[in-house]
Design a protein around this motif. Sequence first.
Motif, PDB file in Angstrom:
ATOM      1  N   ALA A   1       1.223  -1.145   0.039  1.00 15.79           N
ATOM      2  CA  ALA A   1       0.009  -0.042   0.028  1.00 15.79           C
ATOM      3  C   ALA A   1       0.826   1.133   0.033  1.00 15.79           C
ATOM      4  O   ALA A   1       0.587   2.304  -0.636  1.00 15.79           O
ATOM      5  CB  ALA A   1      -0.851   0.102   1.220  1.00 15.79           C
ATOM      6  N   ILE A   2       1.723   1.241   0.973  1.00 10.31           N
ATOM      7  CA  ILE A   2       2.741   2.344   0.805  1.00 10.31           C
ATOM      8  C   ILE A   2       3.503   2.503  -0.544  1.00 10.31           C
ATOM      9  O   ILE A   2       3.835   3.787  -1.240  1.00 10.31           O
ATOM     10  CB  ILE A   2       3.966   2.107   1.828  1.00 10.31           C
ATOM     11  N   THR A   3       3.878   1.553  -1.185  1.00  8.07           N
ATOM     12  CA  THR A   3       4.518   1.656  -2.640  1.00  8.07           C
ATOM     13  C   THR A   3       3.530   2.146  -3.555  1.00  8.07           C
ATOM     14  O   THR A   3       3.575   2.919  -4.474  1.00  8.07           O
ATOM     15  CB  THR A   3       5.230   0.173  -2.963  1.00  8.07           C
ATOM     16  N   ILE A   4       2.242   1.834  -3.559  1.00  3.71           N
ATOM     17  CA  ILE A   4       1.131   2.210  -4.442  1.00  3.71           C
ATOM     18  C   ILE A   4       0.939   3.823  -4.096  1.00  3.71           C
ATOM     19  O   ILE A   4       0.844   4.353  -5.110  1.00  3.71           O
ATOM     20  CB  ILE A   4      -0.101   1.418  -4.108  1.00  3.71           C
ATOM     21  N   LEU A   5       1.038   4.154  -3.056  1.00  2.00           N
ATOM     22  CA  LEU A   5       0.617   5.617  -2.621  1.00  2.00           C
ATOM     23  C   LEU A   5       1.822   6.260  -3.193  1.00  2.00           C
ATOM     24  O   LEU A   5       1.587   7.517  -3.796  1.00  2.00           O
ATOM     25  CB  LEU A   5       0.696   5.764  -1.135  1.00  2.00           C
ATOM     26  N   TRP A   6       3.213   5.602  -3.424  1.00  2.00           N
ATOM     27  CA  TRP A   6       4.187   6.559  -3.903  1.00  2.00           C
ATOM     28  C   TRP A   6       3.996   6.628  -5.556  1.00  2.00           C
ATOM     29  O   TRP A   6       4.390   7.527  -6.036  1.00  2.00           O
ATOM     30  CB  TRP A   6       5.580   5.828  -3.239  1.00  2.00           C
ATOM     31  N   ASN A   7       3.921   5.387  -5.912  1.00  2.00           N
ATOM     32  CA  ASN A   7       3.879   5.245  -7.476  1.00  2.00           C
ATOM     33  C   ASN A   7       2.744   6.093  -7.947  1.00  2.00           C
ATOM     34  O   ASN A   7       2.949   6.271  -9.171  1.00  2.00           O
ATOM     35  CB  ASN A   7       3.974   3.717  -7.819  1.00  2.00           C
ATOM     36  N   THR A   8       1.311   5.846  -7.551  1.00  5.39           N
ATOM     37  CA  THR A   8       0.593   6.604  -7.969  1.00  5.39           C
ATOM     38  C   THR A   8       0.352   8.040  -7.858  1.00  5.39           C
ATOM     39  O   THR A   8      -0.227   8.926  -8.515  1.00  5.39           O
ATOM     40  CB  THR A   8      -0.840   5.906  -7.633  1.00  5.39           C
ATOM     41  N   CYS A   9       0.762   8.449  -6.543  1.00  3.03           N
ATOM     42  CA  CYS A   9       0.535   9.624  -6.212  1.00  3.03           C
ATOM     43  C   CYS A   9       1.884  10.766  -5.631  1.00  3.03           C
ATOM     44  O   CYS A   9       1.412  12.033  -5.414  1.00  3.03           O
ATOM     45  CB  CYS A   9      -0.640   9.905  -4.999  1.00  3.03           C
ATOM     46  N   ARG A  10       2.808   9.769  -5.661  1.00  5.42           N
ATOM     47  CA  ARG A  10       4.167  10.558  -5.192  1.00  5.42           C
ATOM     48  C   ARG A  10       4.127  11.033  -3.757  1.00  5.42           C
ATOM     49  O   ARG A  10       4.529  12.192  -3.415  1.00  5.42           O
ATOM     50  CB  ARG A  10       4.836  11.545  -6.061  1.00  5.42           C
ATOM     51  N   ILE A  11       3.335  10.224  -2.999  1.00  2.00           N
ATOM     52  CA  ILE A  11       3.261  10.667  -1.554  1.00  2.00           C
ATOM     53  C   ILE A  11       3.982   9.783  -0.396  1.00  2.00           C
ATOM     54  O   ILE A  11       3.803   8.357  -0.658  1.00  2.00           O
ATOM     55  CB  ILE A  11       1.849  10.635  -0.987  1.00  2.00           C
TER      56      ILE A  11
END
Length: 268
Positions: A31-41
Motif C-alpha cells: 500500500a505504501i508503494t502504491i501511494l508513492w507510485n500513483t500519487c508521489r506521496i
Amino acid sequence: MLACVNLFLLVLVLHRQQESRSYSENAREDAITILWNTCRIELDRALLPEEMELVPMVVERDQDLEQSQATALLGELTALPTDSMRYEGTKGIAQFYINGAFSAEFLEGAYPVEEGTPEEFALSLMDSLGIDAQVESADTSAWPRQAVVVVRQSWEGVPIFACTATLVFQDGALREIQRDTSHRLVGTPQALSGGSCLDIVTLLLRFADYVKQNSRVCSEITGLSAGYAMDAQSEPTQLIPTWYVTTDNGAYYWNAVTGDIRPEQPDA
C-alpha cells in the motif's frame, strides 16, 4: 499421545499466526508503494499505527447529566429550562442544545483566575463538569486583559475531534463559553452492536484514489492518530472511529467505518 497432539496443534496455530502477520506486513508495504507510485506521496512505515481498535458508539441525551453540569457551571440554579433549554444561576446563564452545542455567559467576578494560568483554569472547570479534556490551543498573549483557550473533550482517553469548547477570559476572569465552537457529549457513550472498521491498508488505497480524483497536492503523510468524529445530526448522536491524518499540506479525517475522507478545512 495427547501431549503430542496438543503440541502439534500449538505449532500449527503459531505458524498460521506468523503467516497472517507476514501477509499483513506485506500488504502494508504494498500500500505504501502504491501511494508513492500513483500519487508521489511518501509515508514512513514506522508511522503506520496498529489497526483501529475503537468501535462505533451511540450517545443518548442524559438530562440529569445536563442539569448537573449546568449547576457546576452556574452555581445554585434560579431557573430551569423550558423549550429554550436555558439555565439561570447565581453565576450567570447557560444554554444546552440537543446536538451537544452549549454556551454560557458569566457575571462579572463569578470566575476570577486567582492563581495559575487560563489553561489550567479551563481544564479545572471542565473537570468540575465531569469532562475529560486537553488544551487544544490558547491565545494568552494579552493576559490578564484577555485570553482565549480551546479545550477538546476525550472519552476514556480518546479524543473526540469536534467536541471542543472555547473559553473567553477578560480582565483576569472567565466571562464566556462560546456557542458556535463549543460542544459536549450529551450522555454516556455506549458501544453500537455490529459496528466494524476498515483496515489501514484499505484506507491508504482509498486515500490514493481520493488524491487522484480531487487533485489534492501533498508529498508526505506525517502522522496518523485515532479518535472519534461526532455525528450530532443522527438520532441518537453517534461517535464514529476516525483517523486524523496530517500531511505536509493540510490534514484529513478518514472515517474508519465508511472509508469517507474529508479535509480538516473544507474548500469554501
